[in-house]
Every structure is written in C-alpha cells, then in structure tokens.
Design an enzyme around this catalytic site. Structure first.
Site, PDB file in Angstrom:
ATOM      1  CG  ASP A 128      -1.708   1.188   1.441  1.00  0.00           C
ATOM      2  OD1 ASP A 128      -2.676   1.329   0.686  1.00  0.00           O
ATOM      3  OD2 ASP A 128      -1.381   2.008   2.324  1.00  0.00           O
ATOM      4  CD  GLU A 174      -2.242   2.543  -3.478  1.00  0.00           C
ATOM      5  OE1 GLU A 174      -3.220   3.252  -3.749  1.00  0.00           O
ATOM      6  OE2 GLU A 174      -1.650   2.605  -2.388  1.00  0.00           O
TER       7      GLU A 174
HETATM    8  C1  NOJ Z   1      -4.338   3.323  -0.377  1.00  0.00           C
HETATM    9  C2  NOJ Z   1      -5.646   2.584  -0.300  1.00  0.00           C
HETATM   10  O1  NOJ Z   1      -5.834   1.883  -1.503  1.00  0.00           O
HETATM   11  C3  NOJ Z   1      -6.747   3.592  -0.061  1.00  0.00           C
HETATM   12  O2  NOJ Z   1      -8.005   2.971  -0.057  1.00  0.00           O
HETATM   13  C4  NOJ Z   1      -6.469   4.290   1.242  1.00  0.00           C
HETATM   14  O3  NOJ Z   1      -7.479   5.250   1.510  1.00  0.00           O
HETATM   15  C5  NOJ Z   1      -5.107   4.964   1.174  1.00  0.00           C
HETATM   16  N1  NOJ Z   1      -4.106   3.993   0.875  1.00  0.00           N
HETATM   17  C6  NOJ Z   1      -4.773   5.653   2.474  1.00  0.00           C
HETATM   18  O4  NOJ Z   1      -4.773   4.740   3.509  1.00  0.00           O
END
Ligand code: NOJ
Ligand code: CA
Length: 565
Positions: free
Chosen positions: A228, A289
């Site tokens: 993430d 991501e």
């Molecule tokens: C990335 C996640 O995919 C998203 O849903 C989230 O709000 C952000 N990180 C912040 O935590």
C-alpha cells in the site's frame, strides 16, 4: 525446477506441512506462476456475509472459492482485514498480527488459506507499510513521551510557531499533513487521515519489525502482499516545504502543491529491494500500489535488476478514461518497452468501476465485454476487481449523511468519496442481492436483480459468462500466455488491434472502441503472419466461425478474438 537453492528459510518452508509456498514451477519461458495468473481483488467488507451482520467476512470469502475457481481467478488479494478502528476502512491498522473481529478470527484465516490451497487459489494480503492507526500500540507508546523507545518509529517535529505545523505539506485527504500532539507539544506527520501516523522508515527498527510482519504471514501461508501507498513511504529528511502551484484550490480547499518533498523519495527503492529479498525467501509475490506519472517511474519500481516489486500495477493504463485506441496503444507500447512484466488493472476500491467509467449509458454491457477483452488478452498479469465480471457499476451516495468514506465526508459534494465502488457483491436476485439477510453496511446497487451471479450464470450472453470464457481461453492458449505483442493497424482511430504470437501460432485481438459498426482489414504482414484465414475463438457479438482477416466486420463496441490458421 526450483528457482532457489535450498537455503535455510526455504528448507523450513518445505518441511512445515501447512505453509506455503510450494515449489515454484516455471513454464517453458521461465515464467513463475504469477506471470500467468489472474488476480482478483476482494474488498472483504463487501464480498460475502456469512453470519448476517451486514458485513462481509473471511468465512464468506471461503464460501465463494468454488465460484472464483470456476470464474478463472488464480489468486485473491484481500484488502486490509486486520484489526482497525476503520477510519479508512482497514487502511488504519491497529494490529498487524490479527484479524478484525468484524471479519472473523485467525482460525478463519487459516481455514481460508487451507481451502485456497486445496482449490488452487492463492491468498495475498494488503501490507499497509507506510503508516499505522493511531490506536496501534506502537504509536500509543511513541506519543507518550519524547524519550519513549518507539518515539522515532514515527515522524515528529516542533511547529513553526504557536499553532503552526512544521511545514506546508497537505494531507491527501485534506488539511495539513501534521497533527499536534499535546502530550509532548510536538506535531506528527500523516500523509492520509490524522489517525494514520506515517512510520519513519529511516529507522532500522521500523524496517526490522515491519519485515517481520511479512515473515509471520508468509509462514502462515499467504502467497504475497499488495504493498500500500509505497510512493509516500519516505519524506524529505529536512522536511522542506513543497512548492505551491498556482492559486487554484483542490477539492478540499487546500493549495495545490508540487509534491517533490513528500513523495517518491529515492530511499524507497532500497527498502523495496530488501523487502523483495524477504519475499523471495518465501517464494512470495509483491504487487505494488504504484501510482506513477511516467514510464520511467514505473520502470524504477521493477528495480534496475527486476529486484524490487514483482508486479507494480500500471495505473497510467487505468487512467485512460476514454475509449481511445491511440491512447491505449501508447500505454501498451510503453509498458511493453519497460523491460518489466506488464501488470494491468482497470479499477479497484479507489477507482470508479469500469462499467460506468467507460460506459456510454446505452451499450454498457458491450463495453464491459470490450474492456475485459482488452486487458485480459494483453501480455502480462491482470488484477480484476470483484463484481466487475457481472457488470457492477458505481452506486454513489446520494446524501452526505449516507457517506461512509471519510474522504467523501471531507470533500462533499465535490468529492463524494469511494463508497460507490465498494458496494456489496451481487450474488442473487434475492434479498440484499444474496450478500446478507440484513441491511448491508453499504447499499446494494438497485440493478442487482439483473446483474448478479446466479442470474448471469444462466444467461449465455451475460457479462459473467463472457468473462468465464475469456479467462478459460487465457489460461489454456499458449499464445495468450506467452506470446509476444505486436500492434496492428496502428493508425486506426476506432479499432484497437494486435496479435499475440508464439511458436508459429498467432492470436488476433480486434476491439471496436467506437459506437459505429466497423470493417477492418488487418495488416498482418507486420507481425509476420501470412495466412488471411482465422478461426473465431471468442466474440462479444455473433461472428462467423471462419473469418477473412482482410474484412473483419465488427458491431458497435464489438470485441473479436481469433486464431490464424
Ligand atoms: C491506499 C488505499 O488503496 C486507499 O483505499 C487508502 O485510503 C489509502 N491507501 C490511504 O490509507
Ligand atoms: Ca459478517
């Protein structure tokens, strides 16, 4: 064939009966499993509710593994299911070593892993590595005093003056990226919500402890992680202000900044290399991501020696928000030339659903099949989003009081948040779409009576059956698995065509991205194919079995996939 020599870590894995990974088998091209896999993202709160409390859960996911196997998914990535105050719906983790009681227990997770192993579906989790919840015990300790041993696990600084944060950085969810902590009269940094304090990855203790989290889950049997928010793991060590661009404000009313000091700092690549080494010991795969603005940034995530993220998701492809053959051609060419294995994604829990993003309001079903035919026939790995295969569309909140996503609460009405793409999976035409017997946490889309798994399975022309046939073809056709990509008819503004060739066989993919019927004469000599005859393998409209490639007729938004003879 084993990819690795028997180091001690692998030996441990081979000896412990319940743990994954199994031996890695490579195909004739030297490709590991994930290069041919179809990944399927599950938002756990919205997939299937086993105990009828309106919230999806792990036993619910477990009960749908047969469906996923039938569909053709090889691996699931479950968005965060850890204990969390749910300020950011799981992306605020209070304990990396457990399961949120809303979703079940560790035992349920073990059961899911065991069933997944039996049914050939690998399970990946979300590694929220950049920040924790403010309720995480690490942060609770850190904030208690300036001398606490965990203090430096987070990013603290004095304000510029009374009531003034240390610098001008803004949070991605609105307002300053700093929050004042009265216990010690200092500010802590949070790129996202205030209850999501960023970890200080410059501290080796953080790296050690976070890497241990991954080891612990690998030993339990998870096949990898989706990483993430990697781009905001590091900030400038001097905490320099970001330059402000122009006088416009963003959706939260904040100045627009050029984020040169709080994003994409070079140090993050070192961490990714070391994290990859750990993953390799367990034969695990890392999905990134990885939001990038150009191909060089994307290339950097693969690592100079393909030694960072195995699968950096290419969001530039998903950012082509219109049916534009030239734009898609350019994106495909870029990633094809990057030297890394392409990873295609069209939507997820942060991106509006494909169905209405590309749909024209009239031909949405056709367009859903068209988009599936595009990203599931390209060379590379695809990451699907739950519900896309039945044509789920965004179901956005209509009133501010219904909004669950804090981003939507802060940004309403300009920014309504992401609830719309996170609504419950539609399983049947029954109550609450078969998701739960009680009112679900987010409202089911009203189109569920037509767009649901049970009804669509019975309709040979449904989006669902189209996906199933397409995925089955993708799994069994060597040219779709390993063939190279060659763009065809590159100046056609309406129809996107390409071939995938492998050992003398070629698959042809012809996608009409326009609302008018088209006739296409494929210029095949460019790809070294001389036969003009092709056999239809799959089409979204009634195409003849045999096709002359110098006159392929396509219906509006029609997709055709064939094989040369
Ligand atoms: C990335 C996640 O995919 C998203 O849903 C989230 O709000 C952000 N990180 C912040 O935590
Ligand atoms: Ca439940």
């Amino acid at each position: 064939m084993y990819r690795y020599t028997l180091g001690s870590a692998l030996l441990f894995v081979l000896l412990s009966s319940s743990a994954w990974p199994q031996k890695e088998t490579l195909d004739a091209e030297g490709h590991p499993w994930w290069k041919h896999a179809v990944f399927y993202e599950i938002y756990p709160r919205s997939f299937a509710d086993s105990n009828n409390d309106g919230i999806g859960d792990l036993p619910g996911i477990n009960s749908k593994l047969d469906y996923l196997h039938w569909l053709g998914a090889d691996a699931i990535w479950i968005a965060p299911m850890f204990p969390s105050p749910q300020v950011d719906w799981g992306y605020d983790v209070s304990d990396f070593y457990n399961v949120n009681p809303d979703y079940g227990t560790l035992k349920d997770m073990d059961e899911l892993l065991a069933q997944g192993k039996k049914k050939d579906i690998r399970v990946l989790l979300d590694f929220v590595m950049t920040y924790t919840s403010d309720q995480n015990k690490w942060f609770q300790e850190a904030k208690s005093s300036k001398t606490n041993p965990k203090r430096d696990w987070f990013i603290w600084h004095d304000g510029k003056g009374a009531g003034q944060p240390p610098n001008n950085w803004t949070s991605n969810f609105g307002g300053s990226a700093w929050k004042y902590s009265p216990e010690t009269s200092q500010w802590y940094y949070h790129y996202f919500y205030p209850p999501q304090p960023n970890l200080n990855w410059r501290n080796p203790e953080v790296e050690k402890n976070m890497f241990d989290v991954t080891r612990w889950w690998y030993k339990r049997g998870v096949a990898g992680f989706r990483l993430d928010a990697v781009d905001v793991m590091y900030v400038d060590s001097q905490l320099k202000d970001n330059p402000v661009v122009g006088i416009e404000k963003n959706a939260f009313g904040d100045p627009v900044e050029n984020e040169i000091n709080d994003k994409n700092q070079p140090e993050l690549h070192g961490v990714l290399q070391r994290l990859r080494k750990v993953a390799d010991e367990y034969n695990a795969v890392l999905i990134g991501e990885t939001w990038t603005s150009d191909i060089d940034q994307l290339k950097a995530y693969y690592g100079a020696h393909n030694d960072e993220v195995n699968m950096p998701m290419n969001f530039m492809f998903a950012n082509v928000n219109k049916l534009s053959p030239p734009d898609f051609r350019k994106q495909i060419q870029w990633v094809e030339g990057s030297g890394g294995w392409p990873v295609y994604v069209l939507s997820n829990h942060d991106i509006r659903r494909v169905y209405d993003r590309y749909g024209d309001g009239q031909h949405n079903d056709q367009i859903a099949k068209l988009m599936a035919s595009l990203y599931l026939t390209l060379r590379g790995t695809a990451v699907m989003y739950y519900g896309e295969e039945i044509g789920m569309e965004n179901n956005d909140p209509k009133r501010p009081e219904d909004v669950k996503d804090s981003m939507g609460k802060a940004g309403w009405p300009t920014q309504k948040g992401r609830d719309g793409e996170r609504t419950p999976m539609q399983w049947t035409a029954g109550t609450n779409a078969g998701f739960s017997s009680v009112t679900p946490w987010l409202p089911v889309d009203e189109r569920y009576k037509t767009y649901n798994v049970e009804s669509e399975k019975k309709d040979p022309n449904s989006i669902l059956n189209y996906y199933q046939r397409l995925l089955s073809l993708r799994h069994t056709n060597p040219a779709l698995l390993d063939g190279n990509y060659t763009a065809l008819n590159e100046s056609d503004p309406n129809v996107l065509s390409y071939s995938r060739s492998y050992k003398g066989k070629s698959i042809l993919v012809v996608l009409n991205m326009s609302g008018a019927a088209q006739k296409v004469s494929l210029n095949l000599a460019e790809s070294g194919v001389f036969s003009k005859k092709a056999k239809t393998l799959l089409s979204s409209f009634a195409a003849p079995d045999q096709v002359d490639t110098s006159v392929i007729s396509l219906e509006p938004f029609g997709a055709w996939v064939g094989e040369t003879e």
